[in-house]
Design a protein around this motif. Structure first.
Motif, PDB file in Angstrom:
ATOM      1  N   UNK B  27       0.836  -1.203   0.000  1.00 40.54           N
ATOM      2  CA  UNK B  27       0.000   0.000   0.000  1.00 40.54           C
ATOM      3  C   UNK B  27       0.875   1.260   0.000  1.00 40.54           C
ATOM      4  N   UNK B  28       1.920   1.252   0.841  1.00 42.30           N
ATOM      5  CA  UNK B  28       2.805   2.419   0.926  1.00 42.30           C
ATOM      6  C   UNK B  28       3.556   2.603  -0.395  1.00 42.30           C
ATOM      7  N   UNK B  30       2.580   1.669  -3.340  1.00 45.24           N
ATOM      8  CA  UNK B  30       1.613   2.192  -4.315  1.00 45.24           C
ATOM      9  C   UNK B  30       1.388   3.691  -4.101  1.00 45.24           C
ATOM     10  N   UNK B  31       1.313   4.097  -2.824  1.00 46.51           N
ATOM     11  CA  UNK B  31       1.022   5.500  -2.513  1.00 46.51           C
ATOM     12  C   UNK B  31       2.147   6.428  -2.957  1.00 46.51           C
ATOM     13  N   UNK B  32       3.369   5.928  -3.024  1.00 43.59           N
ATOM     14  CA  UNK B  32       4.474   6.769  -3.510  1.00 43.59           C
ATOM     15  C   UNK B  32       4.762   6.473  -4.980  1.00 43.59           C
ATOM     16  N   UNK B  33       3.903   5.659  -5.599  1.00 42.49           N
ATOM     17  CA  UNK B  33       4.011   5.399  -7.029  1.00 42.49           C
ATOM     18  C   UNK B  33       5.155   4.481  -7.408  1.00 42.49           C
ATOM     19  N   UNK B  34       5.593   3.631  -6.467  1.00 44.51           N
ATOM     20  CA  UNK B  34       6.763   2.780  -6.716  1.00 44.51           C
ATOM     21  C   UNK B  34       6.319   1.366  -7.091  1.00 44.51           C
ATOM     22  N   UNK B  35       6.502   0.992  -8.353  1.00 40.49           N
ATOM     23  CA  UNK B  35       6.056  -0.331  -8.798  1.00 40.49           C
ATOM     24  C   UNK B  35       7.094  -1.440  -8.614  1.00 40.49           C
ATOM     25  N   UNK B  36       8.247  -1.107  -8.012  1.00 37.58           N
ATOM     26  CA  UNK B  36       9.373  -2.048  -7.965  1.00 37.58           C
ATOM     27  C   UNK B  36       8.962  -3.428  -7.422  1.00 37.58           C
TER      28      UNK B  36
END
Lengths: 138, 149
Positions: B27-28, B30-36
């Protein structure tokens, strides 16, 4: 995947991240920071801000993403520190705003630690100072 | 009235252990836009030698921010949180946080200074396992704006 070898003074290419109001709402929920200056125009203006601003921690998270993208490893960061110098206003538009990151390699140690000095700007203004990230090369 | 410098060195009791959840990390991220993959995919984390998905670098703010309640609500310190501005933030890792970690937070006041009518408060949160393994140190500098401006 082989990792690039860094050299002191090396410049990293700019990365740009878009920031919208929806991103801030989502970040508030995920982080637990529900300060209304990050989602309420009324509250933000009431405390003298130009409008809703991004969480400083959201901008810092983008700094982390910039570095892990440059390095190509999501777990590379050993140390990350920033000073918040200027707010990032996020207008209530579909496009929001954007934050640009560049960096220069400040040092490379013999034991594989690489120090990045980052510059983060929004609308041409620096929003972070002393933004420094240390990674370990594998 | 400036903040009382005798609070420098004050340490607060450890928090209850925080269970780092796989879905919270996702969730975190995703919230910072990190798909790694390392933040999302257990198989990718295993392949990289981790027990479970890895947390992004600023993830510990969730714990340190919550733990800071102890400081900002300390009646003896008497901080006016409505005047607080986030000044500096730093995370120094011993190792990455992974899902399944249990972490306790011990918060301290490292420094209090006054300058230009404002108070500057440096707080430190030490995140460690219940067994005492240090994982990450979180330093946060807050500015408490004076009333003179």
């Amino acid at each position: 995947m082989s990792e690039m070898a860094y050299e002191t003074g090396q410049q990293l290419p700019q990365q740009t991240f878009r920031v919208t109001r929806a991103d801030l709402v989502r970040y508030a929920g995920a982080s637990g920071d529900f300060n209304p200056i990050h989602w309420s125009q009324r509250t933000a203006e009431g405390v003298g801000l130009p409008g809703v601003i991004a969480h400083g921690m959201y901008t810092m998270a983008l700094a982390g993403r910039a570095v892990t993208n440059w390095v190509g490893r999501a777990d590379a960061v050993l140390d990350i520190g920033v000073r918040f110098t200027r707010p990032v206003p996020v207008p209530d538009t579909d496009g929001g705003t954007s934050v640009d990151f560049t960096a220069v390699i400040k040092s490379v140690s013999e034991d594989g630690l690489v120090t990045f000095d980052l510059t983060a700007t929004c609308g041409g203004e620096k929003v972070l100072a002393q933004a420094r990230v240390v990674i370990r090369q594998v | 009235m400036p903040m009382d410098q005798s609070f420098i060195g004050r340490t607060y009791p450890p928090t209850e252990p925080y269970q780092v959840g796989r879905e919270k990390i996702r969730e975190f991220a995703d919230a910072i836009g990190a798909p790694d993959d390392l933040y999302h995919d257990v198989a990718a984390a295993h392949a990289a030698g981790y027990r479970d998905v890895v947390a992004p670098p600023t993830f510990p703010i969730i714990l340190s921010f919550a733990a800071m309640e102890q400081i900002v609500t300390d009646p003896e310190l008497g901080m006016d949180y409505s005047r607080v501005v986030h000044g500096d933030q730093r995370f120094s890792y011993r190792r990455p946080i992974v899902a399944g970690d249990e972490l306790v937070v011990v918060s301290s006041i490292d420094d209090i200074t006054h300058r230009g009518g404002h108070d500057f408060l440096t707080t430190r949160a030490e995140l460690s396992t219940p067994a005492g393994e240090p994982v990450v140190t979180v330093v946060c500098k807050l500015v408490v704006r004076g009333h003179g401006e």
